[in-house]
Scaffold this motif. Structure first.
Motif, PDB file in Angstrom:
ATOM      1  N   ASP A 324       0.803  -1.228   0.000  1.00  0.00           N
ATOM      2  CA  ASP A 324       0.000   0.000   0.000  1.00  0.00           C
ATOM      3  C   ASP A 324       0.837   1.280   0.000  1.00  0.00           C
ATOM      4  N   THR A 325       2.115   1.187  -0.300  1.00  0.00           N
ATOM      5  CA  THR A 325       2.913   2.412  -0.382  1.00  0.00           C
ATOM      6  C   THR A 325       2.437   3.267  -1.548  1.00  0.00           C
ATOM      7  N   LYS A 326       2.550   4.577  -1.421  1.00  0.00           N
ATOM      8  CA  LYS A 326       2.139   5.503  -2.477  1.00  0.00           C
ATOM      9  C   LYS A 326       3.338   5.962  -3.303  1.00  0.00           C
ATOM     10  N   THR A 327       4.400   5.167  -3.279  1.00  0.00           N
ATOM     11  CA  THR A 327       5.587   5.436  -4.080  1.00  0.00           C
ATOM     12  C   THR A 327       5.875   4.205  -4.942  1.00  0.00           C
ATOM     13  N   SER A 328       6.881   4.327  -5.818  1.00  0.00           N
ATOM     14  CA  SER A 328       7.278   3.206  -6.672  1.00  0.00           C
ATOM     15  C   SER A 328       8.752   2.888  -6.447  1.00  0.00           C
ATOM     16  N   PRO A 329       9.083   1.985  -5.515  1.00  0.00           N
ATOM     17  CA  PRO A 329      10.468   1.565  -5.331  1.00  0.00           C
ATOM     18  C   PRO A 329      11.042   0.984  -6.613  1.00  0.00           C
ATOM     19  N   ALA A 330      12.326   1.292  -6.866  1.00  0.00           N
ATOM     20  CA  ALA A 330      12.967   0.807  -8.080  1.00  0.00           C
ATOM     21  C   ALA A 330      14.294   0.104  -7.807  1.00  0.00           C
ATOM     22  N   TRP A 331      14.916   0.391  -6.663  1.00  0.00           N
ATOM     23  CA  TRP A 331      16.234  -0.176  -6.355  1.00  0.00           C
ATOM     24  C   TRP A 331      16.424  -0.125  -4.855  1.00  0.00           C
ATOM     25  N   MET A 332      17.213  -1.037  -4.318  1.00  0.00           N
ATOM     26  CA  MET A 332      17.461  -1.010  -2.877  1.00  0.00           C
ATOM     27  C   MET A 332      18.795  -1.661  -2.559  1.00  0.00           C
ATOM     28  N   VAL A 333      19.278  -1.407  -1.343  1.00  0.00           N
ATOM     29  CA  VAL A 333      20.493  -2.030  -0.836  1.00  0.00           C
ATOM     30  C   VAL A 333      20.285  -2.285   0.651  1.00  0.00           C
ATOM     31  N   TRP A 334      20.777  -3.415   1.127  1.00  0.00           N
ATOM     32  CA  TRP A 334      20.636  -3.754   2.542  1.00  0.00           C
ATOM     33  C   TRP A 334      21.580  -2.900   3.383  1.00  0.00           C
ATOM     34  N   LYS A 335      21.092  -2.410   4.514  1.00  0.00           N
ATOM     35  CA  LYS A 335      21.937  -1.765   5.520  1.00  0.00           C
ATOM     36  C   LYS A 335      22.328  -2.774   6.593  1.00  0.00           C
ATOM     37  N   GLY A 336      21.428  -3.618   6.942  1.00  0.00           N
ATOM     38  CA  GLY A 336      21.635  -4.713   7.881  1.00  0.00           C
ATOM     39  C   GLY A 336      20.674  -5.818   7.507  1.00  0.00           C
ATOM     40  N   SER A 507       1.242   4.824 -14.597  1.00  0.00           N
ATOM     41  CA  SER A 507       2.608   5.305 -14.445  1.00  0.00           C
ATOM     42  C   SER A 507       3.188   4.883 -13.098  1.00  0.00           C
ATOM     43  N   PHE A 508       4.507   5.015 -12.970  1.00  0.00           N
ATOM     44  CA  PHE A 508       5.173   4.890 -11.686  1.00  0.00           C
ATOM     45  C   PHE A 508       5.067   6.211 -10.923  1.00  0.00           C
ATOM     46  N   GLY A 509       5.230   6.120  -9.603  1.00  0.00           N
ATOM     47  CA  GLY A 509       5.328   7.319  -8.772  1.00  0.00           C
ATOM     48  C   GLY A 509       4.240   7.466  -7.740  1.00  0.00           C
ATOM     49  N   GLN A 510       3.117   6.743  -7.901  1.00  0.00           N
ATOM     50  CA  GLN A 510       1.999   6.879  -6.973  1.00  0.00           C
ATOM     51  C   GLN A 510       1.635   5.547  -6.306  1.00  0.00           C
ATOM     52  N   GLY A 511       2.481   4.569  -6.426  1.00  0.00           N
ATOM     53  CA  GLY A 511       2.214   3.282  -5.805  1.00  0.00           C
ATOM     54  C   GLY A 511       1.720   2.236  -6.784  1.00  0.00           C
ATOM     55  N   GLU A 512       1.782   0.972  -6.354  1.00  0.00           N
ATOM     56  CA  GLU A 512       1.476  -0.146  -7.239  1.00  0.00           C
ATOM     57  C   GLU A 512       0.019  -0.168  -7.673  1.00  0.00           C
ATOM     58  N   ALA A 513      -0.910   0.231  -6.810  1.00  0.00           N
ATOM     59  CA  ALA A 513      -2.324   0.249  -7.211  1.00  0.00           C
ATOM     60  C   ALA A 513      -2.546   1.227  -8.352  1.00  0.00           C
ATOM     61  N   PHE A 514      -1.862   2.359  -8.329  1.00  0.00           N
ATOM     62  CA  PHE A 514      -1.959   3.353  -9.402  1.00  0.00           C
ATOM     63  C   PHE A 514      -1.362   2.788 -10.690  1.00  0.00           C
ATOM     64  N   THR A 515      -0.218   2.109 -10.582  1.00  0.00           N
ATOM     65  CA  THR A 515       0.414   1.526 -11.766  1.00  0.00           C
ATOM     66  C   THR A 515      -0.495   0.486 -12.409  1.00  0.00           C
ATOM     67  N   GLN A 516      -1.225  -0.269 -11.594  1.00  0.00           N
ATOM     68  CA  GLN A 516      -2.074  -1.322 -12.144  1.00  0.00           C
ATOM     69  C   GLN A 516      -3.462  -0.836 -12.559  1.00  0.00           C
ATOM     70  N   ALA A 517      -3.730   0.449 -12.401  1.00  0.00           N
ATOM     71  CA  ALA A 517      -5.093   0.951 -12.616  1.00  0.00           C
ATOM     72  C   ALA A 517      -5.516   1.006 -14.075  1.00  0.00           C
ATOM     73  N   ASN A 518      -4.598   0.756 -15.019  1.00  0.00           N
ATOM     74  CA  ASN A 518      -5.026   0.753 -16.426  1.00  0.00           C
ATOM     75  C   ASN A 518      -5.048  -0.653 -17.024  1.00  0.00           C
TER      76      ASN A 518
END
Length: 692
Positions: A324-336, A507-518
């Motif tokens: 339910d995040t309202k963002t679009s993660p694209a990359w990550m790195v572990w801190k711990g 589009s990306f940027g508003q969360g996965e539900a927004f991306t899947q809305a079309n």
């Protein structure tokens, strides 16, 4: 990202395209009068005035930075002390008189003394190889060529113990991997002859001109990979060949060096919200027990967005850690072992957050209105071993590319809040107008876009508006410097148009539900979002509502073709690499696998859902003059789609032209062709949206 199937009512033969050829164009008329082609070329030169910067990497100990810069004749690897890039010195395998060879793709070893990079030096070799620079003290170094490669090499990455370097390798490659490059001419046994497979290969860090050693098997096309923390295994995303088509059904594998692949996740075979979707960016946790990845609806390999998921490195049920995040993660790195830094799109901003698994809301490190990256992947960043500093290059509509650093403990909401490390583009200002992030609501959705003002803006005058729709659909228009592709928002702005780049649902940027809305709704809700954005800016700014044009490439090309069948709001349209007939497209393109997640079934099982969004089925409604342009070897959006649309408009007596460009794929590479597309587009808009 788009395809079609020839049914009995479809009327285009692929071979019919060979009679069309590219023809030169001499002049262009702008909204202010007739301009010469040389004026457009001046604009294009102005878009590219900034000095280029390629990949960038900070050493694990945080003492040095390696980066790639554009020189007069080539691309060069530079190394400098962190915080004093003015002292940068070139690192190269070139001889003193070799100015034309190129080097790229920097990657530090874990000891911060060794730097891997790609290069085709010594001069005269077109083949790239992996090189290793060893630093004795300061910036003094020696260089050794590690590989004797024969094919396409990319993305070198040290093992955590520093003993090996892995990379993506297409042995005997005849074209760049992926669907954007021009496809081979059709010949032989289609889908069987000449299939090229990208694999993970490696070489010892002490090798000398060694043949790359394959790690992954020849029956899997690998897209992305990561080392296990003990340097004994890899995690990677792969699928059966052909690679340009099957990324959408790729699985997550682990593999011990010297062993065989083990599929630990197959999205097509699981239940839940990840079923049938795409995965990318596998990242092994420090303790080796978990692998994080991005999962979601993605329409193009390399254009990444979704949620962050975590799965046991032994396999099992994946867990969404950003539901339910309202963002679009694209990359990550572990801190711990229980904490991640996530790089994401948040509305119109590039954002980095510090996120504890199962903890409180993520802490924002920075959120800036610009485009960031280190040159490897979408929104990827280079970081120190302790994750205290992140380094990347960044651009916006106002600022040309420079290298910046962000402290993990800090907080910034624009580029000025970051530490600027380079000043290679000081004094260079945009030739286009100012930009604004604009927001509007439509049918319960929060929609964002970018508005560029005319370069010579006078609030007392009325201006035309060009709406530029991005590709994807799972992508986003971002604040960025200069031109991106043949149809460029800064170029239109420089020629004194308002330009709206909307990010509608999908589009990306508003969360996965927004991306899947079309999904199953191409051209409907997303078009309503775009039209609501047009209403928003027309009501607020001095825009002539009778001089609104529409353009876009790829998905933006489809939206252009479809929109003119649904509304007469646009007075002129330019469709780049568009799709006019989803039914015939299914059988024509080289990447049909992407369509199942969006349409819910193949065209053979549910043709009605494809017909619903096909411009060709509503062609009698079109009144808008429309120009279509496409490359003759485009595998993503094949040229027959533009041919169908042009042919239908011609029969309907709607003003239209079709221009097919030779030896071009989905992304044009010939500068003359890119210039010609812009020239023709500007003339088209000027002709059918003339200023008073």
């Amino acid at each position: 990202m788009l395809n079609t199937v020839l049914s009995s009512r479809k009327r285009i033969a692929f071979c019919a395209l060979i009679s069309f050829s590219f023809c030169a164009f001499d002049s262009v008329a702008s909204a202010q009068g007739t301009l010469s082609r040389s004026r457009v070329e001046q604009v294009l030169q102005g878009l590219g005035r900034a000095h280029g910067l390629g990949s960038v990497a900070i050493s694990p100990d945080g003492t040095k930075i390696a980066f790639v810069r554009q020189a007069e004749h080539n691309w060069q690897v530079m190394v400098a002390p962190f915080g004093d890039l003015a002292k940068a010195a070139r690192v190269t395998a070139a001889k003193r008189d070799e100015t034309g060879c190129n080097e790229s793709s920097v990657a530090w070893g874990p000891d911060s003394r060794h730097l891997a990079f790609l290069g085709n030096c010594p001069l005269g070799e077109s083949q790239e190889n992996v090189y290793l620079a060893t630093f004795e003290n300061g910036t003094k170094y020696s260089v050794e060529r590690l590989t004797d490669a024969h094919g396409e090499v990319g993305y070198p990455n040290f093992s955590p113990d520093g003993s090996k370097i892995a990379f993506l390798y297409v042995e005997g490659a005849t074209r760049a991997a992926g669907a954007l490059a021009a496809m081979k001419p059709w010949a032989g046994v289609i889908g069987e002859d000449g299939v090229e497979v990208q694999r993970v290969a490696m070489v010892s860090a002490t090798a000398h001109n060694a043949k790359p050693e394959f790690v992954t098997p020849g029956n899997l096309h690998a897209y992305e990979f990561d080392w296990s923390p003990d340097s004994k295994a890899l995690a990677y995303v792969a699928a059966e060949p052909p690679g340009e088509n099957n990324w959408w059904v790729a699985k997550l594998y682990t593999q011990q060096l010297g062993g065989g692949p083990k599929a630990i996740l197959a999205p097509a075979e699981i239940a839940g919200p990840l079923h049938g979707l795409q995965i990318a960016v596998p990242r092994w946790s420090p303790d080796g027990k978990q692998i994080a990845f991005i999962g979601g609806l993605m329409s193009d390999q390399g254009s990444t967005g979704g949620d962050v998921w975590v799965i046991s490195s032994e396999g099992g049920e994946p867990r969404d850690v950003t539901p339910d995040t309202k963002t679009s993660p694209a990359w990550m790195v572990w801190k711990g072992d229980d904490e991640l830094f996530v790089s994401e799109l948040a509305g119109g901003n590039s954002q980095l957050v510090d996120m504890k698994l199962g903890g409180d809301a993520p802490r924002v490190v920075y959120s800036v209105p610009g485009t960031v990256g280190d040159g490897r992947m979408e929104l990827s960043l280079s970081t120190t071993q302790d994750r205290s500093v992140f380094v990347f290059h960044a651009v916006s509509f106002e600022h040309p590319v420079e290298i910046y650093a962000a402290q993990a403990s800090g907080s910034a909401n624009d580029l000025s809040g970051l530490k600027q490390l380079t000043h290679v583009n000081d004094g260079i200002t945009p030739i286009w107008g100012k930009s604004e992030s604009v927001n509007w609501k439509d049918e319960g959705f929060d929609v964002q876009g970018w508005l560029l003002f005319p370069a010579h803006y006078d609030p007392a005058k009325k201006y035309g508006l060009i709406v530029l729709v991005h590709g994807g659909p799972a992508g986003a228009a971002q604040s960025s410097w200069g031109g991106r592709g043949s149809l460029s928002a800064p170029a239109f702005s420089a020629m004194d148009y308002f330009v709206l780049e909307p990010n509608p649902r999908g589009s990306f940027g508003q969360g996965e539900a927004f991306t899947q809305a079309n999904r199953k709704d191409f051209g409907y809700g997303d078009l309503r979002d775009i039209l609501a954005g047009v209403d928003t800016v027309v009501a607020k700014y001095p825009i002539d509502k009778d001089r609104v044009g529409l353009t876009g490439w790829s998905y933006g090309g489809f939206m252009t073709m479809f929109a003119v069948t649904q509304t007469h709001r646009f007075k002129a349209a330019v469709a780049g690499a568009g799709i006019s007939d989803w039914e015939s497209y299914y059988g024509e393109n080289s990447i049909d696998q992407w369509m199942i997640p969006y349409f819910g079934a193949s065209v053979y099982d549910d043709p009605k859902v494809y017909a619903k969004s096909s411009a060709i089925d509503f062609i009698h409604n079109v009144k808008t003059p429309t120009l279509a342009v496409v490359g003759d070897r485009d595998g993503e959006c094949p040229a027959p789609q533009s041919f169908e649309f042009w042919h239908a408009l011609r029969d309907e007596h709607v003003p239209t032209q079709l221009v097919v460009y030779p030896n071009e794929g989905h992304g044009f590479v010939n500068p003359e062709h890119r210039t010609d597309v812009l020239v023709r587009a500007l003339e088209w808009f000027a002709k059918y949206m003339p200023a008073e």
